[in-house]
Design a protein around this motif. Structure first.
Motif, mmCIF file in Angstrom:
data_model
loop_
_atom_site.group_PDB
_atom_site.id
_atom_site.type_symbol
_atom_site.label_atom_id
_atom_site.label_comp_id
_atom_site.label_asym_id
_atom_site.label_seq_id
_atom_site.Cartn_x
_atom_site.Cartn_y
_atom_site.Cartn_z
ATOM 1 N N GLN A 1 0.908 -1.424 -0.003
ATOM 2 C CA GLN A 1 -0.254 -0.375 0.174
ATOM 3 C C GLN A 1 0.558 1.139 -0.159
ATOM 4 O O GLN A 1 0.450 2.104 -0.510
ATOM 5 C CB GLN A 1 -0.276 -0.236 1.517
ATOM 6 N N PHE A 2 2.345 0.992 0.959
ATOM 7 C CA PHE A 2 2.698 2.236 0.634
ATOM 8 C C PHE A 2 4.125 2.608 -0.685
ATOM 9 O O PHE A 2 3.282 4.133 -0.960
ATOM 10 C CB PHE A 2 3.937 1.835 1.832
ATOM 11 N N HIS A 3 4.020 1.703 -0.925
ATOM 12 C CA HIS A 3 4.177 1.651 -2.370
ATOM 13 C C HIS A 3 3.391 2.318 -3.295
ATOM 14 O O HIS A 3 3.695 3.294 -4.083
ATOM 15 C CB HIS A 3 5.692 0.493 -2.929
ATOM 16 N N LEU A 4 2.520 1.907 -3.300
ATOM 17 C CA LEU A 4 1.043 1.778 -4.033
ATOM 18 C C LEU A 4 1.118 3.751 -4.106
ATOM 19 O O LEU A 4 0.950 4.530 -5.260
ATOM 20 C CB LEU A 4 0.426 1.431 -4.186
ATOM 21 N N GLN A 5 1.213 4.439 -2.976
ATOM 22 C CA GLN A 5 0.071 5.385 -2.070
ATOM 23 C C GLN A 5 1.579 6.536 -2.852
ATOM 24 O O GLN A 5 1.070 7.532 -3.246
ATOM 25 C CB GLN A 5 0.013 5.891 -1.380
ATOM 26 N N ARG A 6 2.697 5.897 -2.963
ATOM 27 C CA ARG A 6 3.768 6.670 -2.889
ATOM 28 C C ARG A 6 4.270 6.927 -4.602
ATOM 29 O O ARG A 6 3.735 7.875 -5.074
ATOM 30 C CB ARG A 6 4.982 5.926 -1.940
ATOM 31 N N ASN A 7 3.752 6.105 -5.183
ATOM 32 C CA ASN A 7 3.931 5.948 -6.536
ATOM 33 C C ASN A 7 2.634 7.237 -7.326
ATOM 34 O O ASN A 7 2.942 8.564 -7.794
ATOM 35 C CB ASN A 7 3.475 5.299 -7.329
ATOM 36 N N GLU A 8 1.535 7.371 -6.581
ATOM 37 C CA GLU A 8 0.802 7.470 -6.612
ATOM 38 C C GLU A 8 0.945 9.182 -6.312
ATOM 39 O O GLU A 8 1.008 10.397 -7.147
ATOM 40 C CB GLU A 8 -0.686 7.825 -6.556
ATOM 41 N N THR B 1 2.296 14.744 -8.721
ATOM 42 C CA THR B 1 2.971 15.949 -8.442
ATOM 43 C C THR B 1 4.658 16.048 -9.592
ATOM 44 O O THR B 1 4.873 16.949 -9.536
ATOM 45 C CB THR B 1 3.803 15.982 -7.081
ATOM 46 N N GLY B 2 4.522 14.563 -10.246
ATOM 47 C CA GLY B 2 5.121 14.684 -11.122
ATOM 48 C C GLY B 2 7.054 15.009 -10.438
ATOM 49 O O GLY B 2 7.749 14.813 -11.115
ATOM 50 N N LEU B 3 7.571 14.567 -9.196
ATOM 51 C CA LEU B 3 8.474 14.823 -8.182
ATOM 52 C C LEU B 3 8.756 13.349 -7.529
ATOM 53 O O LEU B 3 7.897 12.698 -7.187
ATOM 54 C CB LEU B 3 8.271 16.058 -7.438
ATOM 55 N N PRO B 4 10.039 13.109 -7.728
ATOM 56 C CA PRO B 4 10.229 11.688 -7.394
ATOM 57 C C PRO B 4 9.784 12.358 -5.234
ATOM 58 O O PRO B 4 9.754 13.223 -5.458
ATOM 59 C CB PRO B 4 11.623 11.375 -7.091
ATOM 60 N N GLN C 1 9.057 19.641 -0.717
ATOM 61 C CA GLN C 1 8.453 20.938 -1.161
ATOM 62 C C GLN C 1 7.051 20.972 -0.277
ATOM 63 O O GLN C 1 6.944 22.178 0.138
ATOM 64 C CB GLN C 1 7.778 20.538 -2.439
ATOM 65 N N GLU C 2 6.235 20.040 -0.074
ATOM 66 C CA GLU C 2 5.375 20.014 1.775
ATOM 67 C C GLU C 2 5.825 20.817 2.853
ATOM 68 O O GLU C 2 5.355 21.301 2.820
ATOM 69 C CB GLU C 2 4.974 18.622 1.776
ATOM 70 N N ILE C 3 7.216 20.486 3.028
ATOM 71 C CA ILE C 3 7.928 20.970 3.926
ATOM 72 C C ILE C 3 7.878 22.102 4.104
ATOM 73 O O ILE C 3 7.625 23.049 4.360
ATOM 74 C CB ILE C 3 9.466 20.312 4.990
#
Length: 96
Positions: A70-77, A82-85, A92-94
């Motif tokens: 789930q973590f990897h799927l959400q990270r990929n999403e 965002t178009g960013l790694p 950027q969020e921080i």
């Protein structure tokens, strides 16, 4: 933006839960199973107790695998949206 925020929070919760399982619950379950296995060999525990300890360990391992997926799927999403790694999206969020 709300979708990104929700996804980011969910990602952090998944990471925290996975860390808790990997660092605390799973090592304890493995140790408990090993102890019960020794006790079973010496006649202290029943087969049912041995199987129960093994099942608890397997359930935690299965949960950890599902959380990681789930973590990897959400990270990929998050990266897709965002178009960013993820590491850059996190920075950027921080800063915002």
């Amino acid at each position: 933006m709300a979708t990104l925020d929700t996804l980011y929070r969910s990602l952090n919760l998944l990471r925290e839960e996975l860390a808790l399982i990997d660092e605390s619950a799973l090592p304890l379950a493995r140790q408990l199973y090993a102890d019960i296995q020794k006790g079973y060999r010496s006649g202290r525990y029943s087969l049912l107790e041995l199987i129960d300890a093994q099942q608890e360990q397997l359930n935690l391992e299965y949960r950890a695998i599902n959380l990681a997926a789930q973590f990897h799927l959400q990270r990929n999403e998050l990266e897709r949206l965002t178009g960013l790694p993820f590491s850059q999206a996190d920075e950027q969020e921080i800063s915002q």
